[in-house]
Design an enzyme around this catalytic site. Structure first.
Site, PDB file in Angstrom:
ATOM      1  N   ASP A   1      42.933  43.372  36.140  1.00  0.00           N
ATOM      2  CA  ASP A   1      42.101  42.276  35.636  1.00  0.00           C
ATOM      3  C   ASP A   1      40.607  42.625  35.656  1.00  0.00           C
ATOM      4  O   ASP A   1      39.904  42.444  34.663  1.00  0.00           O
ATOM      5  CB  ASP A   1      42.331  41.001  36.450  1.00  0.00           C
ATOM      6  N   LYS A  14      50.269  36.044  41.630  1.00  0.00           N
ATOM      7  CA  LYS A  14      49.547  37.314  41.780  1.00  0.00           C
ATOM      8  C   LYS A  14      49.321  37.717  43.239  1.00  0.00           C
ATOM      9  O   LYS A  14      49.347  38.904  43.558  1.00  0.00           O
ATOM     10  CB  LYS A  14      48.209  37.255  41.041  1.00  0.00           C
ATOM     11  N   ARG A  52      32.675  24.682  42.543  1.00  0.00           N
ATOM     12  CA  ARG A  52      32.672  23.280  42.957  1.00  0.00           C
ATOM     13  C   ARG A  52      32.764  23.162  44.471  1.00  0.00           C
ATOM     14  O   ARG A  52      32.139  22.307  45.081  1.00  0.00           O
ATOM     15  CB  ARG A  52      33.836  22.542  42.288  1.00  0.00           C
TER      16      ARG A  52
END
Length: 277
Positions: free
Chosen positions: A102, A66, A151
């Site tokens: 998206d 992408k 994370r």
């Protein structure tokens, strides 16, 4: 002559886009075909140029291409450029133009469930490409807060810094976000944690989630992730990734054909492939 459409990715065998789009071509009596193309990173430029040369009307781009596809296009929509990712390409008289459906696809699916985003306190989990598109799109909807948990907290901070729209945000570790679960009206899980086959995993616990909260997971295989199951068991409203997948596909179809397609038919098609309802 049959019009060609397709999707570039690696791997590509799992994609449900061909069945979804080919069904729409049949529905609207279009002489067209949508094909999957597995393309390695080193072959991406050649693949894009090949689709241009043979006159493909348009194509989608999925993981991991992408962002990598952008240098090989002639023009990129302002929103897609700010997000830094393209998932839809239109061939306009030989000129390849990139878009990103998206974020808007997620928003349209979300608004079918929650019409108003204004004033909401939102937690986005993850800081990858999907999170970026969703975060930038929601930032324009006037929420009171959008925090990002990841994370690697530095990646969350970088995403917040890159956003061209003004919105109150904090970059959090997963542990910090878990302690703050009770503060949020909405959760959007954008990582691959919990995707088949690792269906027992989830990014954080929702032990203190409010029953008034909305919990979204952009994964659609499985239809109910462990994350959504816990949210549902605690009384929250839940939404899986089917709506985002279908709406981003519908927006791409509209850019290629000028027709905004039958959303319900698309959803039934995807659910049929997944063996769900």
């Amino acid at each position: 002559m049959k019009k060609l459409f397709g999707v570039l990715g690696n791997p590509i065998g799992h994609t449900m886009s061909p069945a979804m789009h080919n069904d729409l071509f049949s529905l609207y009596n279009m002489d067209a075909v949508y094909l999957p193309f597995q393309v390695k990173e080193e072959d991406l430029e050649a693949a894009v140029n090949g689709l241009r040369v043979i006159g493909a009307v348009g194509f989608n781009v999925t993981i991991p291409h992408k962002s990598r596809v952008i240098p090989f296009l002639d023009e990129v929509d302002e929103s897609a450029m700010s997000i830094g990712a393209v998932n839809t390409v239109v061939n306009k008289d030989g000129k390849l133009i990139g878009y990103n459906t998206d974020g808007l696809g997620f928003l349209k699916g979300l608004k079918a469930l929650v019409p108003e985003i204004n004033g909401k306190r939102i937690l986005v989990i993850g800081a990858g490409g999907a999170a970026r598109a969703i975060y930038f799109t929601l930032a324009k909807e006037n929420p009171s807060q959008i925090d990002i948990a990841n994370r690697t907290v530095e990646n969350a901070a970088r995403l917040i810094a890159d956003c061209p729209y003004s919105v109150s945000s904090r970059a959090l570790t997963m542990e910090e976000a878990e302690r703050l679960v009770g503060e949020y009206d909405m959760f959007i899980q954008t990582t691959m944690i919990g995707m088949s086959p690792k269906i027992t995993e989830q990014p954080l616990s929702l032990q203190n989630v409010s029953k008034q909260s909305v919990v979204c997971d952009i994964i659609y295989n499985p239809l109910e992730t462990s994350f959504l199951r816990e949210a549902g068991e605690r009384g929250a409203m839940v939404q899986n990734g089917i709506d985002m997948f279908v709406y981003q596909g519908a927006l791409a179809f509209e850019k290629w054909t000028g027709i905004f397609p039958d959303i319900n038919r698309m959803k039934e098609n995807v659910l049929g492939q997944l063996g769900g309802k």
